[in-house]
Write a protein that holds these residues in place. Structure first.
Motif, mmCIF file in Angstrom:
data_model
loop_
_atom_site.group_PDB
_atom_site.id
_atom_site.type_symbol
_atom_site.label_atom_id
_atom_site.label_comp_id
_atom_site.label_asym_id
_atom_site.label_seq_id
_atom_site.Cartn_x
_atom_site.Cartn_y
_atom_site.Cartn_z
ATOM 1 N N VAL A 56 0.833 -1.120 -0.009
ATOM 2 C CA VAL A 56 0.027 -0.106 -0.064
ATOM 3 C C VAL A 56 1.036 1.088 0.034
ATOM 4 C CG1 VAL A 56 -1.609 1.436 1.186
ATOM 5 C CG2 VAL A 56 -2.020 -1.039 1.021
ATOM 6 N N VAL A 57 0.428 2.256 -0.762
ATOM 7 C CA VAL A 57 1.129 3.523 -0.872
ATOM 8 C C VAL A 57 0.197 4.548 -0.697
ATOM 9 C CG1 VAL A 57 2.553 5.234 -2.281
ATOM 10 C CG2 VAL A 57 2.824 2.709 -2.331
ATOM 11 N N PHE A 58 0.257 5.526 0.189
ATOM 12 C CA PHE A 58 -0.523 6.720 0.186
ATOM 13 C C PHE A 58 -0.161 7.715 -0.488
ATOM 14 C CE2 PHE A 58 -1.173 4.355 4.538
ATOM 15 C CZ PHE A 58 -2.618 4.277 4.181
ATOM 16 N N VAL A 59 -0.969 8.155 -1.366
ATOM 17 C CA VAL A 59 -0.433 9.189 -2.515
ATOM 18 C C VAL A 59 -1.056 10.382 -2.509
ATOM 19 C CG1 VAL A 59 -0.147 9.498 -5.051
ATOM 20 C CG2 VAL A 59 -0.011 7.104 -3.843
ATOM 21 N N ARG A 60 -0.321 11.410 -2.199
ATOM 22 C CA ARG A 60 -0.599 13.009 -2.281
ATOM 23 C C ARG A 60 -0.719 13.307 -3.700
ATOM 24 N NH1 ARG A 60 -0.794 16.312 1.900
ATOM 25 N NH2 ARG A 60 0.446 17.944 0.670
ATOM 26 N N HIS A 61 -1.431 14.264 -4.123
ATOM 27 C CA HIS A 61 -1.666 14.988 -5.232
ATOM 28 C C HIS A 61 -2.067 14.305 -6.299
ATOM 29 C CE1 HIS A 61 0.970 17.945 -3.226
ATOM 30 N NE2 HIS A 61 1.741 17.097 -2.860
ATOM 31 N N ALA A 62 -2.976 13.301 -5.949
ATOM 32 C CA ALA A 62 -3.534 12.496 -6.864
ATOM 33 C C ALA A 62 -5.326 12.719 -6.688
ATOM 34 C CB ALA A 62 -3.068 11.001 -6.858
ATOM 35 N N LEU A 63 -5.940 12.005 -7.431
ATOM 36 C CA LEU A 63 -7.386 11.823 -7.439
ATOM 37 C C LEU A 63 -7.863 10.331 -7.676
ATOM 38 C CD1 LEU A 63 -8.727 15.012 -9.067
ATOM 39 C CD2 LEU A 63 -9.502 14.158 -6.794
ATOM 40 N N THR A 73 8.222 8.988 -1.158
ATOM 41 C CA THR A 73 8.853 10.128 -0.565
ATOM 42 C C THR A 73 9.025 9.610 0.944
ATOM 43 O OG1 THR A 73 6.550 10.776 0.346
ATOM 44 C CG2 THR A 73 7.453 11.805 -1.586
ATOM 45 N N GLU A 74 8.593 8.520 1.552
ATOM 46 C CA GLU A 74 8.911 7.902 2.660
ATOM 47 C C GLU A 74 8.593 6.305 3.032
ATOM 48 O OE1 GLU A 74 6.818 8.849 7.324
ATOM 49 O OE2 GLU A 74 6.758 10.379 5.747
ATOM 50 N N GLY A 75 9.502 5.652 3.483
ATOM 51 C CA GLY A 75 9.268 4.345 3.718
ATOM 52 C C GLY A 75 10.479 3.508 3.582
ATOM 53 N N THR A 76 10.616 2.445 4.100
ATOM 54 C CA THR A 76 11.638 1.363 4.082
ATOM 55 C C THR A 76 11.140 0.102 3.631
ATOM 56 O OG1 THR A 76 11.614 0.747 6.558
ATOM 57 C CG2 THR A 76 12.929 2.621 5.914
ATOM 58 N N GLU A 77 11.779 -0.875 3.363
ATOM 59 C CA GLU A 77 11.490 -2.198 2.885
ATOM 60 C C GLU A 77 10.609 -2.799 3.795
ATOM 61 O OE1 GLU A 77 14.858 -4.008 1.215
ATOM 62 O OE2 GLU A 77 14.837 -3.091 -0.439
ATOM 63 N N GLY A 78 10.855 -2.632 5.196
ATOM 64 C CA GLY A 78 10.234 -3.459 6.122
ATOM 65 C C GLY A 78 8.876 -2.758 6.760
ATOM 66 N N ASP A 79 8.308 -1.717 6.133
ATOM 67 C CA ASP A 79 7.326 -0.935 6.651
ATOM 68 C C ASP A 79 6.065 -1.485 5.965
ATOM 69 O OD1 ASP A 79 8.531 0.874 8.081
ATOM 70 O OD2 ASP A 79 8.767 2.303 6.186
ATOM 71 N N ARG A 80 5.098 -1.605 6.648
ATOM 72 C CA ARG A 80 3.670 -1.984 6.061
ATOM 73 C C ARG A 80 2.990 -1.059 4.874
ATOM 74 N NH1 ARG A 80 -0.468 -1.375 8.931
ATOM 75 N NH2 ARG A 80 0.177 0.247 10.313
ATOM 76 N N PHE A 81 3.428 0.066 4.923
ATOM 77 C CA PHE A 81 2.824 0.975 3.819
ATOM 78 C C PHE A 81 3.893 2.037 3.523
ATOM 79 C CE2 PHE A 81 1.384 2.810 7.740
ATOM 80 C CZ PHE A 81 1.743 4.056 7.499
ATOM 81 N N TRP A 82 3.823 2.544 2.527
ATOM 82 C CA TRP A 82 4.804 3.782 2.066
ATOM 83 C C TRP A 82 3.990 5.011 1.628
ATOM 84 C CZ3 TRP A 82 7.291 -0.151 -2.095
ATOM 85 C CH2 TRP A 82 7.970 -1.036 -1.498
ATOM 86 N N ARG A 83 4.801 5.871 1.561
ATOM 87 C CA ARG A 83 4.001 7.379 1.157
ATOM 88 C C ARG A 83 4.547 7.727 -0.041
ATOM 89 N NH1 ARG A 83 1.180 9.603 5.346
ATOM 90 N NH2 ARG A 83 1.486 8.499 7.248
#
Length: 396
Positions: A56-63, A73-83
Motif C-alpha cells: 500500500v502507498v498513500f499518494v498525495r496530489h492524486a485523485l 517520499t517515505e518508507g523502508t522495505e520493512g514498513d507496512r505501507f509507504w508514502r
C-alpha cells in the motif's frame, strides 16, 4: 472552543513523525499506479508490486481513478505501507484543476492537500472520508442503516473566496534572508512563500450574532470567518434547547456555545462551562455573564463537580477527541441530547463508538467545509439515548 483544537497551524514547527527505519530506504523509487479511494489524511490509496505481493502507498496530489507516476517520499522495505507523491499524471480525473498557488504540489508547501481538485469534488471526498471512518470505526453500516451517514453532504460556509482567502490567523516560518515560508509535508524543510492564498485580507471577527467575545492574544478562535456562526447554528439546531433546561459546555474555550446556551435556557435554566485552559476559562466567565465556569481537565472536573442529571451537553474537544473518560462522565448525567463538535472524523468515530457502548446513538450529523483546499473537515454530531432515537426514526 479549546485552544488545542482546530486544523494545525500551517507553518508552525511540527514533531518529526517518521518511524524508525525497518530496512533499506525506498525513497525515490517510482511506479506507475492506478489510484484507488481517498483515505483520511489528504491522500489516496494505491498499491505497487512488492515481490510476490503488493504494498500500500498513500499518494498525495492524486485523485481516485487517475493513472499516475508516484515517487516514494517515505518508507523502508520493512514498513507496512509507504508514502509518495503523484509526480506525473498519465490519465487525469475530470475533477482535476490547475492549482491556484505556485507552491502547491509535490515537494513544495505542505499546507494544502486539495488545490488540484475542484471545490465540489473536495467536499465529496471529505464526505467519503467521514462516512468511511464512521463505518469502519463506529460500525454504522451495521447499526445505522438509514441515510444519516450515507447521504452526508459537506456544506460550504460563507467567508472564503472560491476556497481561498479564509484563514484569518496565519503563522509563517521566518527565513534567514528576511523572507517567510511554509514547511513541506511531514518535514521541517521550508519553502519560501510570498503570499499564502489561504490567508485572509483581515483578521478574525470576535462577534457572533448579537454577542461579542473577548479572546486572548494567541488564544483559539476558528480561523474561517464563517465558522463560528455555522457551528453555533448547527449546535443549537441539534440540541433544540428549551427554557428551564440545564446545559454543560465541555472544552468550552472562551464560551462561544455557552453564551447561546445561556440565552436559550433562560433565567430559569442553568449552564456551566468546563475548559482546560485557565485563561480561556476566565474569559468565558466574562463573555457569558451568569455562567458557572471551572478550569481544569474535563474528565477530572466532571468526576468531582456537576453531578446529577443534565439535559444537554456540548462537546468541543481537541483533535484527539473527547475519549472514554469524558464520554463516560457525560452519559452518567443522562442528557437527552449531546452535540459533539469534531475536527477529526476518526476521533469522532471513536467517540461515537464509546457512546454506543453506553446506549447513545448517532441521531444527527452535519459536516462543514471550514478548511477548503485541505483535507480537514468539521462535523457536528447529535447523540441521543438509543430508545429516543429509535422512537424518532419510527415517527419520522
Amino acid at each position: 472552543m479549546s485552544g488545542r483544537r482546530g486544523a494545525p497551524r500551517r507553518g508552525g514547527r511540527r514533531p518529526d513523525r517518521r518511524r524508525a527505519a525497518r530496512g533499506a530506504s525506498v525513497v525515490g523509487r517510482r511506479y506507475e499506479v492506478e489510484v484507488g479511494p481517498i483515505a483520511h489524511g489528504g491522500h489516496c490509496v494505491a498499491r505497487v508490486p512488492d515481490g510476490d505481493a503488493t504494498r500500500v502507498v498513500f499518494v498525495r496530489h492524486a485523485l481516485p481513478g487517475e493513472h499516475v507516476v508516484v515517487e516514494l517520499t517515505e518508507g523502508t522495505e520493512g514498513d507496512r505501507f509507504w508514502r509518495g507523491d503523484a509526480v506525473r499524471v498519465l490519465s487525469a480525473s475530470p475533477d482535476r484543476v490547475a492549482a491556484p498557488c505556485p507552491v502547491a504540489g509535490p515537494g513544495l508547501c505542505g499546507g494544502c492537500d486539495f488545490q488540484h481538485v475542484t471545490l465540489t469534488r473536495q467536499r465529496e471526498l471529505k464526505a467519503e472520508v467521514v462516512r468511511e471512518q464512521l463505518r469502519r470505526i463506529a460500525g454504522l453500516d451495521r447499526d445505522q442503516p438509514e441515510p444519516l451517514v450515507r447521504d452526508l453532504v459537506v456544506e460550504p460556509v460563507p467567508g472564503d473566496v472560491d476556497g481561498l482567502r479564509w484563514r484569518t490567523r496565519q503563522r509563517y516560518v521566518e527565513l534567514p534572508d528576511g523572507r517567510r515560508g511554509m514547511r513541506k509535508h511531514r518535514s521541517h524543510e521550508v519553502v519560501p512563500v510570498d503570499d499564502c492564498l489561504l490567508e485572509a485580507a483581515s483578521g478574525p471577527s470576535y462577534r457572533v450574532r448579537e454577542h461579542a467575545f473577548e479572546v486572548a492574544d494567541g488564544g483559539f478562535w476558528q480561523v474561517h470567518p464563517g465558522a463560528p456562526e455555522a457551528l453555533v447554528g448547527a449546535v443549537l439546531d441539534a440540541l433544540a434547547p428549551r427554557p428551564g433546561e440545564s446545559a454543560l459546555d465541555l472544552f468550552a474555550g472562551v464560551g462561544l456555545f455557552s453564551r447561546f446556551l445561556l440565552d436559550a435556557v433562560g433565567p430559569e435554566g442553568r449552564a456551566a462551562a468546563v475548559e482546560g485552559d485557565p485563561v480561556a476559562s476566565g474569559l468565558s466567565r466574562r463573555n457569558c455573564p451568569g455562567i458557572d465556569t471551572t478550569a481544569g481537565d474535563v474528565a477530572e472536573v466532571l468526576r468531582e463537580e456537576y453531578p446529577g442529571h443534565w439535559d444537554l451537553v456540548v462537546l468541543d474537544p481537541p483533535r484527539t477527541g473527547a475519549k472514554r473518560a469524558v464520554v463516560e462522565q457525560v452519559v452518567a448525567r443522562s442528557p437527552r441530547a449531546v452535540a459533539h463538535v469534531a475536527c477529526d472524523p476518526a476521533a469522532l468515530a471513536r467517540d461515537v463508538s464509546i457512546f454506543a457502548e453506553h446506549g447513545y446513538r448517532l441521531a444527527g450529523l452535519r459536516a462543514f467545509d471550514l478548511f477548503p483546499m485541505t483535507h480537514h473537515v468539521e462535523c457536528v454530531a447529535l447523540l441521543e439515548p438509543a430508545d429516543r432515537a429509535a422512537r424518532q426514526r419510527t415517527t419520522s
